[in-house]
Design an enzyme around this catalytic site. Structure first.
Site, short mmCIF file in Angstrom:
data_model
loop_
_atom_site.label_atom_id
_atom_site.label_comp_id
_atom_site.label_asym_id
_atom_site.label_seq_id
_atom_site.Cartn_x
_atom_site.Cartn_y
_atom_site.Cartn_z
N ALA A 53 -31.92 -14.08 4.95
CA ALA A 53 -31.01 -13.83 6.28
C ALA A 53 -31.14 -14.79 7.11
CB ALA A 53 -31.64 -12.76 7.05
N GLU A 54 -32.39 -15.63 7.43
CA GLU A 54 -32.51 -16.85 7.68
C GLU A 54 -31.85 -18.47 7.12
OE1 GLU A 54 -36.10 -17.61 9.09
OE2 GLU A 54 -35.51 -19.41 9.33
N ASP B 100 -30.60 -22.68 -24.82
CA ASP B 100 -29.30 -22.56 -25.57
C ASP B 100 -28.27 -22.37 -24.85
OD1 ASP B 100 -27.53 -22.45 -27.84
OD2 ASP B 100 -28.61 -19.85 -28.22
N CYS C 7 0.03 0.37 -49.03
CA CYS C 7 1.72 0.39 -49.71
C CYS C 7 1.46 1.18 -51.22
CB CYS C 7 2.22 -0.69 -50.24
SG CYS C 7 1.69 -1.74 -51.50
N GLU D 226 -41.40 -28.91 -25.49
CA GLU D 226 -40.42 -28.31 -24.11
C GLU D 226 -39.29 -27.03 -25.15
OE1 GLU D 226 -38.07 -31.26 -22.58
OE2 GLU D 226 -39.22 -32.41 -22.30
N CYS E 145 5.06 -5.23 -49.73
CA CYS E 145 3.57 -4.31 -49.50
C CYS E 145 4.03 -4.34 -47.66
CB CYS E 145 2.94 -5.30 -49.63
SG CYS E 145 1.04 -4.34 -48.26
N CYS F 117 -3.45 -0.35 -53.33
CA CYS F 117 -3.14 -1.32 -52.15
C CYS F 117 -3.43 -0.19 -51.00
CB CYS F 117 -1.58 -1.65 -52.11
SG CYS F 117 -1.75 -2.59 -50.29
N CYS G 291 -2.52 -7.07 -53.57
CA CYS G 291 -1.49 -6.23 -53.57
C CYS G 291 -0.29 -7.29 -53.85
CB CYS G 291 -1.24 -5.43 -52.57
SG CYS G 291 0.35 -4.57 -52.42
N TYR H 116 -34.17 -32.14 -18.55
CA TYR H 116 -35.33 -32.34 -18.95
C TYR H 116 -35.59 -34.88 -19.54
CZ TYR H 116 -32.52 -31.56 -22.55
OH TYR H 116 -30.50 -31.15 -23.03
N LYS I 5 -36.22 -25.08 -26.07
CA LYS I 5 -34.99 -25.19 -26.75
C LYS I 5 -34.06 -24.90 -25.82
CE LYS I 5 -31.50 -27.75 -29.98
NZ LYS I 5 -30.90 -26.97 -30.24
N LYS J 217 -36.38 -25.20 -35.13
CA LYS J 217 -35.04 -24.13 -34.72
C LYS J 217 -35.54 -22.97 -35.39
CE LYS J 217 -30.87 -25.24 -33.91
NZ LYS J 217 -29.98 -25.61 -34.62
S1 IVH Z 1 -34.04 -33.68 -25.47
C1 IVH Z 1 -32.17 -38.13 -27.91
N1 IVH Z 1 -34.86 -31.02 -24.78
O1 IVH Z 1 -30.43 -29.63 -28.28
C2 IVH Z 1 -31.68 -35.78 -27.46
N2 IVH Z 1 -32.50 -31.36 -25.95
O2 IVH Z 1 -29.94 -31.09 -30.78
C3 IVH Z 1 -31.87 -35.99 -26.18
N3 IVH Z 1 -31.07 -29.75 -25.96
O3 IVH Z 1 -27.75 -32.33 -27.31
C4 IVH Z 1 -31.86 -34.38 -26.34
N4 IVH Z 1 -33.42 -28.21 -24.47
O4 IVH Z 1 -28.15 -30.00 -25.86
C5 IVH Z 1 -34.10 -32.34 -25.17
N5 IVH Z 1 -35.90 -29.46 -23.92
C6 IVH Z 1 -34.36 -29.92 -24.29
C7 IVH Z 1 -33.54 -29.57 -24.91
C8 IVH Z 1 -32.38 -29.83 -25.11
C9 IVH Z 1 -31.90 -28.40 -25.29
C10 IVH Z 1 -30.35 -29.66 -26.26
C11 IVH Z 1 -29.39 -30.71 -25.76
C12 IVH Z 1 -28.71 -31.43 -26.43
C13 IVH Z 1 -29.32 -30.95 -27.99
C14 IVH Z 1 -30.10 -31.27 -29.17
#
Ligand code: IVH
Length: 667
Positions: free
Chosen positions: A35-36, A117, A407, A113, A427, A404, A422, A222, A115, A310
């Site tokens: 609210a603030e 999506d 038909c 880190e 058909c 078929c 077919c 990042y 990744k 991956k």
């Molecule tokens: S580093 C030089 N860090 O993954 C490449 N990428 O195939 C620098 N992504 O296009 C990317 N999390 O869209 C980096 N912690 C992360 C990431 C990250 C997601 C994606 C990004 C990049 C693709 C790499």
């Protein structure tokens, strides 16, 4: 209040709101009640209304501003936005560590880190103000999506660093926003997004920033692109600095001193992944020391100092409730598994193609079976196997019908093909599919005549052949359900307009086997009129560079049919243009996703023999080789692709299925 007082009060309000916003959206740790915040925002809005020349671009009132754009401007990235090469297992990770350590005597540290999506974005600040937000695009050129980026609350509109800085990261849609958005879409009868990544990308691609603003997107930053004043020595320091500058960084990163520790991190997040409030598709591992990063350098596509692990394709278990048979335009009968809806890799799967009877037999798939589902390449749903232990006496072996389903004509299996066809030219299922193809975007492109309307017209006996489309009458159309005066008039206008399409659209629309949109264009540009093409011999056609034997043969056979001659005569009498009106075609103008690429074909295809596929791929400018190596650009995989598929996956090579090939051919 005079202007000077207003200015002071506005600065005060902006500073507080900036701080509250930072605590709420970046730190996830608000210090005041909502609210603030709202009260102060309202006060600021009122003052800005009174003194509009005191509004600045970084005011929190300006996140959603401006009119919808006509199009996004292009942005050239001064430092290319590269992608990462992939690792799929521990061995790949150890190989990466070995390669990275070569050439340095020091022990390496890594930063791991999550990744995220989503989609990669770049944020540019000048004089402490956000001046541009851009997409990655092809890595060199992206799109200017500043007005949409500004709607993301965790993106600071101003920072204390006054020198120019470009920050990079990932924009994404948290699970909660994704679920709410899809629920709303379904309620409105709209198609839901398949996964949070598509939803995030779709939101940022909207020309009206109000839409992005309503989608509750978020970011994690990042990295940095262009930054002259970069004062740091390691990636871990960079993440800390980004955080200090007010950027939202992902808190789960970890510095690891050995590859064993990296593997531990990977394993931990493989099992913890479902507990996150956003989608991740892997782990990114980066060499920490920036000097070592520089020494390791880059390949054409990706840095040698980083790799993306991956996660393995996610699998799920569900029940196969039915096998549906559909008849395509060319008469191929395709079985599709109907599944009890189940979530896999970020989206709900309800159907999976079973391709043909051979595959059903090989996997012994039966109606009522409990099955394991995965998404091949994380995109295309696939039945991996049957859970045999769950089978009872109820489930009987499945056989394709001998007739078929549309038909009743006896189905045939053509030489070299696994598909059942077919071959009844009348058909109804094939006729309908042919009509749907004829009006589609790359063919005659008739607005308002989608799949649904075609089926409606067909069932009402108003159309059977494509010539009938040009005989549709206003009164008959008005009798149909859901067809008002306005839509009927628009439809008739669109049909009329399609009569003047250039020849290649008609040619593609006819649905001649092996003649995709590209080949249609080549033929149209070469022969210029339908009459010339009808008279052309096999030799005339094969003489064109991009046209192979299969294509030429198919064209000659097609035009030799009396029915075709009659149809073309009818279309001509109805006023459909039969002349090429496009630019004079040069061979260079033919450009496809396959042009210049090295391609490997593997596995059994449904609609092409191996030789046909090879010929078509080559006609689009690709070179076909037999084994998969680092030089391979694309692997096109049919059924039972085996070791070539595995190798391609391991090397991170783009993999296409038959459907994708078909799409490219038809483009
Ligand atoms: S580093 C030089 N860090 O993954 C490449 N990428 O195939 C620098 N992504 O296009 C990317 N999390 O869209 C980096 N912690 C992360 C990431 C990250 C997601 C994606 C990004 C990049 C693709 C790499």
């Amino acid at each position: 209040m005079d202007k000077k007082q207003a200015q002071e009060r506005i600065t005060e309000l902006k500073n507080s709101l900036h701080q509250y916003g930072y605590e709420y959206y970046v730190l996830d740790n608000p210090s005041v009640p909502d609210a603030e915040y709202d009260e102060k925002l309202q006060a600021l809005q009122q003052l800005e209304e009174q003194f509009p020349d005191l509004i600045t671009a970084d005011s929190p009132t300006q996140r959603v501003g401006g009119e919808p754009l006509d199009a996004f401007k292009k942005v050239t990235h001064s430092v290319p936005m590269l992608s990462l090469s992939n690792a799929f297992n521990e061995t790949d990770l150890r190989d990466f560590a070995r390669r990275a350590s070569q050439g340095t005597s020091q022990a390496l540290s890594y930063v791991c880190e999550l990744k995220i999506d989503g989609l990669a974005i770049s944020l540019t600040y000048e004089n402490g103000k956000l001046i541009r937000g851009a997409t990655r695009g092809d890595g060199t050129t992206g799109e200017d999506i500043t007005s949409n980026i500004k709607t993301i609350r965790s993106v600071p509109l101003s920072i204390r660093e006054k020198r120019k800085i470009e920050v990079r990261g990932e924009a994404f849609m948290p699970h909660k926003s994704f679920l709410a958005l899809n629920e709303a879409k379904e309620e409105n009868g709209e198609e839901p997004f398949a996964n949070p990544r598509n939803a995030a990308a779709g939101s940022l691609r909207q020309l009206d920033p109000k839409i992005a603003a309503s989608r509750n997107l978020d970011v994690f930053l990042y990295g940095v692109g262009e930054w002259d004043a970069d004062p740091i020595e390691s990636h871990s320091e960079r993440l800390t600095l980004l955080k200090e500058l007010g950027f939202k960084t992902n808190p789960e990163w970890k510095k690891c001193d050995t590859i064993e520790e990296v593997i531990e991190y990977v394993n931990y997040w493989t099992s913890e992944r479902p507990n996150l409030s956003y989608e991740i598709d892997g782990i990114v591992i980066k060499v920490d020391d920036l000097k070592t990063q520089e020494d390791l350098g880059y390949t054409a596509k990706s840095p040698r100092w980083a790799i993306a692990y991956k996660f393995p394709a996610e699998e799920a278990i569900t029940t196969l409730t039915d096998i549906e048979l559909s008849v395509g335009r060319t008469g191929v009968v395709t079985p599709t598994a109907i599944l009890e809806p189940v979530r896999v890799a970020g989206s709900t799967v309800k159907r999976a193609s079973l391709h043909n009877e051979d595959l059903i037999q090989a996997k012994d798939i039966r109606i009522g079976d409990t099955v394991v589902i995965k998404k091949a390449g994380d995109i295309i749903p696939e039945v991996v196997r049957v859970v045999e232990e769950k089978r009872t006496k109820e489930q009987q072996p499945f056989h394709m019908p001998s007739e078929c389903p549309a038909c009743g004509t006896d189905l045939v299996r053509l030489e070299e093909e696994v598909a059942l066809r077919c071959i009844n030219p009348n058909c109804p299922a094939q006729l309908q599919e042919g009509l749907i193809h004829f009006v589609s975007r790359n063919a005659m492109n008739i607005d308002g005549l989608g799949e649904k309307v075609i089926k409606q017209l067909f069932q009402a006996d108003l159309i059977e052949t494509i010539a009938d489309i040009y005989r549709l009458e206003r009164n008959a159309l008005l009798q149909l359900e859901r067809m008002g005066e306005k839509s009927v008039d628009n439809l008739l206008k669109a049909i009329e307009a399609s009569k003047s399409n250039s020849l290649e659209k008609l040619l593609f629309g006819l649905g001649i086997r092996f003649i995709g949109a590209k080949a249609a264009k080549t033929l149209a540009a070469h022969f210029e009129t339908m009459e010339h093409l009808q008279k052309a011999t096999f030799e005339d056609i094969i003489a064109i560079d991009e046209i192979g034997e299969k294509m030429a043969d198919s064209v000659v056979r097609y035009f030799a049919e009396e029915k075709v001659t009659d149809l073309l005569q009818e279309l001509n009498n109805l006023g459909v243009n039969m002349t090429y009106t496009g630019p004079k075609q040069t061979t260079e103008a033919i450009n496809s996703e396959l042009t210049g690429k090295t391609v490997v074909l593997t596995g059994k295809m449904e609609n092409f023999t191996r030789n046909e596929a090879k010929e078509i791929v080559e006609s689009l400018g690709a070179t076909v080789t037999s084994s998969v190596s680092k030089k391979t650009d694309i692997v096109i995989a049919g059924e039972d692709a085996g070791s070539k598929y595995d190798k391609a996956e391991k090397l991170g090579i783009t993999i296409w299925d038959e459907q994708k090939l078909q799409e490219v051919v038809e483009r």
